[in-house]
Design a protein around this motif. Structure first.
Motif, PDB file in Angstrom:
ATOM      1  N   ARG A   1       0.828  -1.207   0.000  1.00 33.94           N
ATOM      2  CA  ARG A   1       0.000   0.000   0.000  1.00 33.94           C
ATOM      3  C   ARG A   1       0.857   1.249   0.000  1.00 33.94           C
ATOM      4  O   ARG A   1       0.492   2.262  -0.625  1.00 33.94           O
ATOM      5  N   VAL A   2       2.010   1.217   0.689  1.00 32.20           N
ATOM      6  CA  VAL A   2       2.934   2.347   0.647  1.00 32.20           C
ATOM      7  C   VAL A   2       3.326   2.641  -0.795  1.00 32.20           C
ATOM      8  O   VAL A   2       3.265   3.787  -1.260  1.00 32.20           O
ATOM      9  N   ALA A   3       3.723   1.603  -1.520  1.00 30.57           N
ATOM     10  CA  ALA A   3       4.136   1.789  -2.920  1.00 30.57           C
ATOM     11  C   ALA A   3       2.995   2.314  -3.765  1.00 30.57           C
ATOM     12  O   ALA A   3       3.185   3.196  -4.615  1.00 30.57           O
ATOM     13  N   ALA A   4       1.774   1.795  -3.531  1.00 31.29           N
ATOM     14  CA  ALA A   4       0.620   2.249  -4.318  1.00 31.29           C
ATOM     15  C   ALA A   4       0.300   3.708  -4.031  1.00 31.29           C
ATOM     16  O   ALA A   4       0.016   4.479  -4.964  1.00 31.29           O
ATOM     17  N   LEU A   5       0.338   4.125  -2.760  1.00 33.58           N
ATOM     18  CA  LEU A   5       0.040   5.514  -2.424  1.00 33.58           C
ATOM     19  C   LEU A   5       1.039   6.470  -3.061  1.00 33.58           C
ATOM     20  O   LEU A   5       0.669   7.540  -3.564  1.00 33.58           O
ATOM     21  N   VAL A   6       2.322   6.087  -3.051  1.00 26.98           N
ATOM     22  CA  VAL A   6       3.343   6.931  -3.682  1.00 26.98           C
ATOM     23  C   VAL A   6       3.142   6.961  -5.193  1.00 26.98           C
ATOM     24  O   VAL A   6       3.175   8.023  -5.819  1.00 26.98           O
ATOM     25  N   PRO A  23      11.698  -4.664  -5.443  1.00 24.57           N
ATOM     26  CA  PRO A  23      11.030  -3.417  -5.844  1.00 24.57           C
ATOM     27  C   PRO A  23       9.547  -3.638  -6.113  1.00 24.57           C
ATOM     28  O   PRO A  23       9.151  -4.683  -6.627  1.00 24.57           O
ATOM     29  N   PRO A  24       8.710  -2.684  -5.760  1.00 17.43           N
ATOM     30  CA  PRO A  24       7.268  -2.823  -6.002  1.00 17.43           C
ATOM     31  C   PRO A  24       6.950  -2.689  -7.485  1.00 17.43           C
ATOM     32  O   PRO A  24       7.642  -1.973  -8.222  1.00 17.43           O
ATOM     33  N   ASP A  25       5.909  -3.391  -7.918  1.00 12.70           N
ATOM     34  CA  ASP A  25       5.467  -3.288  -9.313  1.00 12.70           C
ATOM     35  C   ASP A  25       4.470  -2.145  -9.401  1.00 12.70           C
ATOM     36  O   ASP A  25       3.263  -2.334  -9.493  1.00 12.70           O
TER      37      ASP A  25
END
Length: 303
Positions: free
Chosen positions: A129-134, A156-158
């Motif tokens: 969720r951190v990666a999605a919010l950014v 690394p996040p996709d």
């Protein structure tokens, strides 16, 4: 595939109901049905069974692609808007529950003292969720954490193009009750703990431990929250072991004679992990940052 239709399909699959999806998306139930039918016609395959409403095998396969695709589209839109935005002094920082270990809270305090106009809102959530919010522009910066070999980056996040920088590493310890037979050890190997009873908690996912040390790590109790104090209380009460960064465990207070250190009931003990060599790593995530407060804060956190 039309992203609009794909969004409707994902919402219906998640809600398990055409009417619930219609209420969430602001359409009539008939319009939702037509949009799903149009996507099925485009692919030439049924994607949802109707009674009950659930994905078909083809629908489940499409869902595996749909969420990352829609996230990348939202990320692309946010990236373009972010590049053209006027710098703001109000910063939204998304962080995992353990994202402020390794002295990151102190760095944030120094940054706020250096930039007194800076207004920071911290949102706590899981790493994905951190990666999605950014990526979507709902957070200016993100702090994600996880287990890694020393100096190795996290996966690394996709979530589209993103700058990722390591901002902290610290030792990992096994958290045990004070009276546990292994609590007095100088160090422990994960391979020696595969038959111990563990907490299943998002703060230390057991699949990660199994990937590092092999099968085992049976679940004694499942914890679905992200509050560190709750996890520490569960460990101290003997409900299971877990791995945590060393700084997450409170230092035992002095008790008894002067200079003697004791561990009171209710406080778990942390024993370092000797093999495999692991660290708790924290990484800073952000998109393109024009000169301004967000870029200043990013430099302060990485310094």
């Amino acid at each position: 595939m039309d992203p609009h239709l794909l969004t409707t399909f994902v919402t219906v699959a998640r809600c398990g109901s055409f009417s619930a999806a219609a209420a969430e998306l602001g359409y009539t139930q008939s319009a939702i049905s037509q949009q799903v039918a149009a996507l099925e016609a485009d692919l030439g395959l049924p994607l949802l069974s109707r009674r009950p409403v659930e994905p078909t095998p083809a629908g489940r396969r499409l869902l595996e692609h749909a969420e990352p695709l829609l996230l990348r589209l939202r990320a692309a839109r946010a990236d373009v808007l972010r590049a053209a935005a006027t710098p703001r002094h109000r910063i939204r920082l998304a962080a995992t529950p353990l994202g402020f270990t390794s002295g990151l809270a102190d760095r944030l305090a120094r940054a706020r003292a250096t930039f007194p106009r800076l207004e920071v809102t911290v949102v706590t959530c899981g790493p994905e969720r951190v990666a999605a919010l950014v990526a979507e522009g709902d957070a200016d910066l993100g702090l994600a954490d996880g287990l890694a070999a020393p100096s190795d980056p996290l996966r690394p996040p996709d979530a589209g193009p993103m700058t990722i920088a390591g901002v902290g590493e610290e030792d990992v310890v096994v958290a045990l009750p004070a009276g546990h037979p292994l609590a007095g050890r100088a160090a422990l190997r994960l391979a020696d703990l595969v038959d111990a009873r563990w907490l299943a908690t998002p703060l230390c996912p057991l699949p990660r431990l199994r990937a590092l040390a092999g099968d085992g790590f049976p679940v004694a109790l499942e914890h679905r929250g992200d509050d560190v104090r709750t996890v520490l209380a569960l460990v101290a009460a003997g409900h299971g072991l877990t791995l945590l960064p060393a700084s997450a465990l409170p230092a035992p207070p002095l008790r008894g004679e002067a200079g003697a250190v004791g561990v009171p009931v209710g406080v778990p003990v942390g024993v370092p992990v000797s093999a495999p060599r692991l660290v708790h790593r924290v990484e800073l995530l952000h998109g393109a940052l024009p000169p301004g407060p967000a870029a200043d804060l990013a430099r302060a956190l990485t310094g």
